[in-house]
Motif scaffolding. Structure first.
Motif, PDB file in Angstrom:
ATOM      1  N   SER A 103     -15.912 -33.433  -1.950  1.00  0.00           N
ATOM      2  CA  SER A 103     -15.489 -34.641  -2.296  1.00  0.00           C
ATOM      3  C   SER A 103     -15.282 -35.930  -1.125  1.00  0.00           C
ATOM      4  O   SER A 103     -14.990 -35.649   0.010  1.00  0.00           O
ATOM      5  N   HIS A 104     -16.281 -36.808  -1.547  1.00  0.00           N
ATOM      6  CA  HIS A 104     -16.347 -37.884  -0.465  1.00  0.00           C
ATOM      7  C   HIS A 104     -15.180 -38.477  -0.008  1.00  0.00           C
ATOM      8  O   HIS A 104     -14.989 -38.679   1.208  1.00  0.00           O
ATOM      9  N   SER A 105     -14.155 -38.675  -0.988  1.00  0.00           N
ATOM     10  CA  SER A 105     -12.990 -39.195  -0.552  1.00  0.00           C
ATOM     11  C   SER A 105     -11.921 -38.265  -0.014  1.00  0.00           C
ATOM     12  O   SER A 105     -11.033 -38.773   0.547  1.00  0.00           O
ATOM     13  N   GLY A 106     -12.178 -37.062  -0.403  1.00  0.00           N
ATOM     14  CA  GLY A 106     -11.169 -36.030  -0.073  1.00  0.00           C
ATOM     15  C   GLY A 106      -9.875 -35.957  -0.878  1.00  0.00           C
ATOM     16  O   GLY A 106      -9.203 -35.155  -0.718  1.00  0.00           O
ATOM     17  N   CYS A 107      -9.817 -36.953  -1.966  1.00  0.00           N
ATOM     18  CA  CYS A 107      -8.679 -37.004  -2.824  1.00  0.00           C
ATOM     19  C   CYS A 107      -9.094 -37.010  -4.277  1.00  0.00           C
ATOM     20  O   CYS A 107      -8.102 -37.620  -5.080  1.00  0.00           O
ATOM     21  N   LEU A 130      -6.398 -35.217   1.498  1.00  0.00           N
ATOM     22  CA  LEU A 130      -5.483 -34.091   0.743  1.00  0.00           C
ATOM     23  C   LEU A 130      -6.324 -32.875   0.489  1.00  0.00           C
ATOM     24  O   LEU A 130      -5.705 -31.985   0.646  1.00  0.00           O
ATOM     25  N   LEU A 131      -7.665 -32.864   0.375  1.00  0.00           N
ATOM     26  CA  LEU A 131      -8.430 -31.820   0.042  1.00  0.00           C
ATOM     27  C   LEU A 131      -8.405 -30.701   1.018  1.00  0.00           C
ATOM     28  O   LEU A 131      -8.512 -29.487   0.837  1.00  0.00           O
ATOM     29  N   ALA A 132      -8.287 -31.074   2.524  1.00  0.00           N
ATOM     30  CA  ALA A 132      -8.202 -30.294   3.730  1.00  0.00           C
ATOM     31  C   ALA A 132      -6.893 -29.579   3.820  1.00  0.00           C
ATOM     32  O   ALA A 132      -6.824 -28.293   4.235  1.00  0.00           O
ATOM     33  N   LYS A 133      -5.855 -30.078   3.161  1.00  0.00           N
ATOM     34  CA  LYS A 133      -4.716 -29.084   2.933  1.00  0.00           C
ATOM     35  C   LYS A 133      -4.793 -27.741   2.448  1.00  0.00           C
ATOM     36  O   LYS A 133      -4.256 -26.873   2.479  1.00  0.00           O
TER      37      LYS A 133
END
Length: 278
Positions: free
Chosen positions: A179-183, A211-214
């Motif tokens: 995910s480029h945006s991470g969300c 958020l993805l990193a969570k």
């Protein structure tokens, strides 16, 4: 190289990636560009109190072949001969500049995390891959490469099926989300479900602390928020594809004999699918 982008715009755009000594040159150019148009390279170096090689590195970092070309374009700008646009109009507002570098987008990538992700993939029972829209490009590339290596992997293009598959993973499995945006909502949900099911999780994203990193055991960052070149267009997939290639090579190196045999086997399967040479 196109020369229709104003020199001062180049300086501002490249400033964060310059060395401290080069930033001193940039500060002087931005503060007094008129004087710079009359300076030789030695005079500019003396004014800023840096070495001449520092000035050369500065102009090369902006995309110029040398100081003479830099000075010519600066004089042209001051005389009003340069185009006013700081970006390429034909990209529809997409902020692409000629001095942007792929390595700048990958400078946040951790070698240790990359190695850890490779080892996780090499030993996984099943690998699930998630991504929507443009992120399907690097996700599909990873699927192809892992399949050639003989690893058991899957990727559903339907976001609902990605989430359903994620819920059925286990502790021996690995989930990879792009995910480029991470969300991206669907991608975040899929990785969260995989993590909840006990699988090891990997995220590939351009943003720090998304958020993805969570929900990721390993997060591979391909660039910070200030890297505007990749935006939301297809160019944003280029660093992700580079990460896929690095993961691919890392997996092979983790057990060269095993994976070289797998590649030989895969190659033999499709050896008869090309037209014979004339």
């Amino acid at each position: 190289m196109r020369q229709d982008i104003r020199v001062l715009d180049r300086v501002r755009g490249a400033y964060a990636s310059l060395r401290p000594s080069e930033q001193r040159v940039a500060d002087y150019v931005l503060k007094d560009p008129e004087t710079c148009t009359r300076c030789t390279i030695s005079e500019l170096a003396d004014q800023v109190q840096v070495s001449q090689p520092t000035v050369i590195r500065f102009v090369q970092a902006l995309g110029f072949d040398g100081y003479r070309n830099f000075k010519y374009c600066l004089i042209r700008d001051r005389s009003g001969g340069a185009a006013r646009e700081a970006c390429f109009d034909h990209l529809g507002g997409f902020d692409l500049k000629p001095w942007d570098q792929l390595e700048e987008a990958l400078k946040s990538l951790s070698v240790q995390e990359l190695d850890r992700a490779g080892r996780m993939l090499a030993t996984a029972r099943t690998i699930d891959i998630y991504g929507v829209e443009n992120s399907c490009t690097p996700a599909s590339d990873l699927l192809t490469k892992l399949t050639y290596l003989g690893l058991c992997c899957r990727m559903h293009t339907d976001a609902y099926l990605q989430q359903i598959a994620a819920a059925h993973l286990g502790v021996a499995d690995v989930a990879v989300a792009f995910s480029h945006s991470g969300c991206s909502m669907d991608t975040v949900k899929a990785l969260r479900l995989a993590r909840r099911a006990g699988a090891n999780t990997i995220a590939v994203t351009s943003r720090k602390n998304p958020l993805l990193a969570k929900y990721a055991d390993v997060c591979l960052y391909t660039g910070g928020e200030d890297t505007v070149i990749y935006g939301t267009a297809i160019f944003s997939r280029i660093p992700d594809l580079a990460v896929v290639d690095l993961l691919y090579m890392g997996i092979i190196q983790s057990d060269y004999e095993r994976f070289s045999r797998s590649l030989d086997k895969s190659g033999a399967v499709i050896a008869d699918r090309g037209y014979p040479e004339a």
